[in-house]
Motif scaffolding. Sequence first.
Motif, PDB file in Angstrom:
ATOM      1  N   UNK A 174       0.815  -1.212   0.000  1.00 26.96           N
ATOM      2  CA  UNK A 174       0.000   0.000   0.000  1.00 26.96           C
ATOM      3  C   UNK A 174       0.847   1.260   0.000  1.00 26.96           C
ATOM      4  N   UNK A 175       2.016   1.233   0.628  1.00 22.60           N
ATOM      5  CA  UNK A 175       2.850   2.431   0.739  1.00 22.60           C
ATOM      6  C   UNK A 175       3.984   2.477  -0.281  1.00 22.60           C
ATOM      7  N   UNK A 176       4.196   1.399  -1.017  1.00 19.99           N
ATOM      8  CA  UNK A 176       5.263   1.384  -2.024  1.00 19.99           C
ATOM      9  C   UNK A 176       4.704   1.867  -3.359  1.00 19.99           C
ATOM     10  N   UNK A 177       5.272   2.959  -3.899  1.00 22.67           N
ATOM     11  CA  UNK A 177       4.827   3.466  -5.194  1.00 22.67           C
ATOM     12  C   UNK A 177       5.282   2.510  -6.302  1.00 22.67           C
ATOM     13  N   UNK A 178       4.351   2.034  -7.129  1.00 20.16           N
ATOM     14  CA  UNK A 178       4.727   1.089  -8.177  1.00 20.16           C
ATOM     15  C   UNK A 178       5.075   1.740  -9.513  1.00 20.16           C
ATOM     16  N   UNK A 179       5.107   3.084  -9.549  1.00 16.89           N
ATOM     17  CA  UNK A 179       5.318   3.759 -10.827  1.00 16.89           C
ATOM     18  C   UNK A 179       6.695   3.472 -11.421  1.00 16.89           C
ATOM     19  N   UNK A 180       7.694   3.218 -10.581  1.00 17.19           N
ATOM     20  CA  UNK A 180       9.040   2.992 -11.096  1.00 17.19           C
ATOM     21  C   UNK A 180       9.304   1.522 -11.423  1.00 17.19           C
ATOM     22  N   UNK A 181       8.297   0.679 -11.269  1.00 20.31           N
ATOM     23  CA  UNK A 181       8.469  -0.752 -11.513  1.00 20.31           C
ATOM     24  C   UNK A 181       8.088  -1.082 -12.942  1.00 20.31           C
ATOM     25  N   UNK A 182       8.840  -2.003 -13.532  1.00 19.87           N
ATOM     26  CA  UNK A 182       8.577  -2.420 -14.910  1.00 19.87           C
ATOM     27  C   UNK A 182       7.670  -3.633 -14.873  1.00 19.87           C
ATOM     28  N   UNK A 183       6.388  -3.405 -15.164  1.00 13.89           N
ATOM     29  CA  UNK A 183       5.405  -4.488 -15.158  1.00 13.89           C
ATOM     30  C   UNK A 183       5.112  -4.874 -16.597  1.00 13.89           C
ATOM     31  N   UNK A 184       5.755  -5.934 -17.056  1.00 13.05           N
ATOM     32  CA  UNK A 184       5.534  -6.349 -18.436  1.00 13.05           C
ATOM     33  C   UNK A 184       4.313  -7.237 -18.531  1.00 13.05           C
ATOM     34  N   UNK A 185       3.953  -7.631 -19.751  1.00 14.83           N
ATOM     35  CA  UNK A 185       2.748  -8.418 -19.969  1.00 14.83           C
ATOM     36  C   UNK A 185       2.847  -9.800 -19.354  1.00 14.83           C
ATOM     37  N   UNK A 186       4.052 -10.348 -19.307  1.00 14.97           N
ATOM     38  CA  UNK A 186       4.203 -11.675 -18.726  1.00 14.97           C
ATOM     39  C   UNK A 186       3.874 -11.649 -17.241  1.00 14.97           C
ATOM     40  N   UNK A 187       4.311 -10.581 -16.543  1.00 12.83           N
ATOM     41  CA  UNK A 187       3.989 -10.476 -15.131  1.00 12.83           C
ATOM     42  C   UNK A 187       2.509 -10.249 -14.924  1.00 12.83           C
ATOM     43  N   UNK A 188       1.889  -9.457 -15.805  1.00 12.79           N
ATOM     44  CA  UNK A 188       0.472  -9.179 -15.660  1.00 12.79           C
ATOM     45  C   UNK A 188      -0.360 -10.429 -15.862  1.00 12.79           C
ATOM     46  N   UNK A 189       0.094 -11.341 -16.722  1.00 12.90           N
ATOM     47  CA  UNK A 189      -0.676 -12.562 -16.978  1.00 12.90           C
ATOM     48  C   UNK A 189      -0.528 -13.575 -15.874  1.00 12.90           C
ATOM     49  N   UNK A 190       0.456 -13.377 -14.977  1.00 19.84           N
ATOM     50  CA  UNK A 190       0.672 -14.316 -13.889  1.00 19.84           C
ATOM     51  C   UNK A 190       0.607 -13.562 -12.570  1.00 19.84           C
TER      52      UNK A 190
END
Length: 216
Positions: A174-190
């Motif tokens: 909740x407190x960690x900003x995820x904007x600097x994280x690279x969320x690719x499609x493979x991670x989103x599908x899993x």
Amino acid sequence: MSSQPAILPITNPQTTAVESQAPATTPAFRAFISNITETVRTGLAARRPWSELVDRSAFSKPDSISDATTRIRKNYTYFKVNYLSVIAIVLAFSLLTNPFSLITLLGLLASWLFLYLFRPSDQPLVVFNRTFSERETLGILILSTIVVVFLTSVGSILISALMIGLAIVCAHGAFRQPEDLFLDEQDQSNTGFLSFISGAANSAAASAAPIIATRG
């Protein structure tokens, strides 16, 4: 001089059967442990750097509950292996600080492995000159599991540790900003939080399936 009659070797069929089947449990157990180890090693290799997890500059207060929920979802998508490791550490610490619960849980696990899962199906279980059938053995193990988990301190310790681990994960997410994280499609599908556990469970089930099939 009278010649002595030839002595024929006597073979006990039951002893031969037991001796031929006993080593069979060793390869099955080794395959089981090997699959679990390989799954854990593969999962840990996919973990993110811990420096990203504890980067102070990336923490901020969420604007709303909706924002916190979105952050948690994105963060556990990216840090799911790290989060699972945190929960495992909390669980291990809870058990290590409660030796009785740890010994009880290990004893229950060993009973399932060696009294049912890796025991030859045609070799009955004999305790104090009492022979137990497959159904009786399974019933005793299930009853013992219920008693250990729900009627002793083991269940409360496991639930408490899981709740504490989940609370830590949710607070961080909740407190960690995820904007600097690279969320690719493979991670989103899993995005399944317990996908790592399910992978280990599937590998364990695959290694144990031939043994369980012989009991059917």
